[in-house]
Write a protein that holds these residues in place. Sequence first.
Motif, PDB file in Angstrom:
ATOM      1  N   TYR A 166      33.164  30.392  32.410  1.00  0.00           N
ATOM      2  CA  TYR A 166      33.031  30.665  33.594  1.00  0.00           C
ATOM      3  C   TYR A 166      31.421  31.536  33.975  1.00  0.00           C
ATOM      4  N   TYR A 222      41.484  33.252  40.836  1.00  0.00           N
ATOM      5  CA  TYR A 222      42.512  32.626  41.393  1.00  0.00           C
ATOM      6  C   TYR A 222      43.413  33.691  40.511  1.00  0.00           C
ATOM      7  N   TYR A 223      42.495  35.058  39.573  1.00  0.00           N
ATOM      8  CA  TYR A 223      42.892  36.070  38.597  1.00  0.00           C
ATOM      9  C   TYR A 223      44.481  36.892  39.727  1.00  0.00           C
TER      10      TYR A 223
HETATM   11 FE    FE Z   1      40.915  30.915  34.104  1.00  0.00          FE
END
Ligand code: FE
Length: 343
Positions: A166, A222-223
């Motif tokens: 990421y 999304y976390y």
């Molecule tokens: Fe992830």
Amino acid sequence: MKSYLRIVLGALMLGGVLTSAVWAETRQINLYSYRQPFLIQPLLEAFTAQSGIKVNVVFARKGMLERIKAEGANSPADAVLTVDIGRLSDMVDAGVLAPVKSKVLEANIPAAYRHPQGLWFGLTTRARILFVSKDRVKPGEVASYENLADPKLKGRVCIRSGKHLYNISLLASIILHKGEAAAESWLRGLKANLARKPQGNDRAQAKAVYEGVCDVGIANTYYMGKMQTNDKKPEQKAWAEAVRVVFPNQAGRGTHVNISGAAVLKGSKRKADAIRLIEYLSSAPAQKIYAEQNFEYPVKAGVKLHPLVKSWGDFTPDSANLSQISAHRAEAARLIDKTGFDH
Ligand code: FE
């Protein structure tokens, strides 16, 4: 006794012939998935009901590419579902993907989120955002990735390992937009501002803000949803409550986004059926379900967002093609090493 055995054996053999005849007529494809089964099973069942094509899923979280390479020409895999441009690009580099031309995919998926030759297709996006302390950072005070290197944030920033996919993609996007020299000084500035050595996962950065270890964390959108809805680990709801979601660079190039995506394998003997599956996943009804399940953004325009995702606000994503960003991943990894970012 002997003739009885012969009859039983005969019946078994006939049964076997019939079963394989039926088996051969059932259209089916094999999907290697990095995505967890619960995320995709309902969608695959809907696809089968609509197309008559059965999808056998092999859940391959680790070592999917190694497995495909090892299987070589004998690989039973027809398509892959995975996350991050890094993993998709590694498959491109390994030469295991087939170019796909599909009017449906071109219509449903913006060009920035698919490979120029159709080697992979993004199906959902996730933005790399800032988790900013509600208590200790005023609204608007931190508004860009560049701000993270500002000396006024000294000792106040948290991030996971710079080597993680990421962060490599984020840094690659900065190299694309500003050049390698500027990206290196940004990285050094960010390192100088860290409250602690890079560690933990994305959610751990929200936890650190909650605990007062730092004031700004970097994480995927999304976390936030996963923490806000985590009934099994309710302490994560408090972590989410402590932070404000900031989409960086709204005044400029937009927020860096990454994708989950799909690709067809070069060795597949059922490419048309594999393409049909990816086309289905890019359709509006499937997009809604697929994106909602992991609090992600659909790639197809006009598909409704999950209310929680919507609640974080609208944002402008970086419009650079992800394959252009991906081309700078190797330089990004070198910069992480050169600056000793993790140490
Ligand atoms: Fe992830």
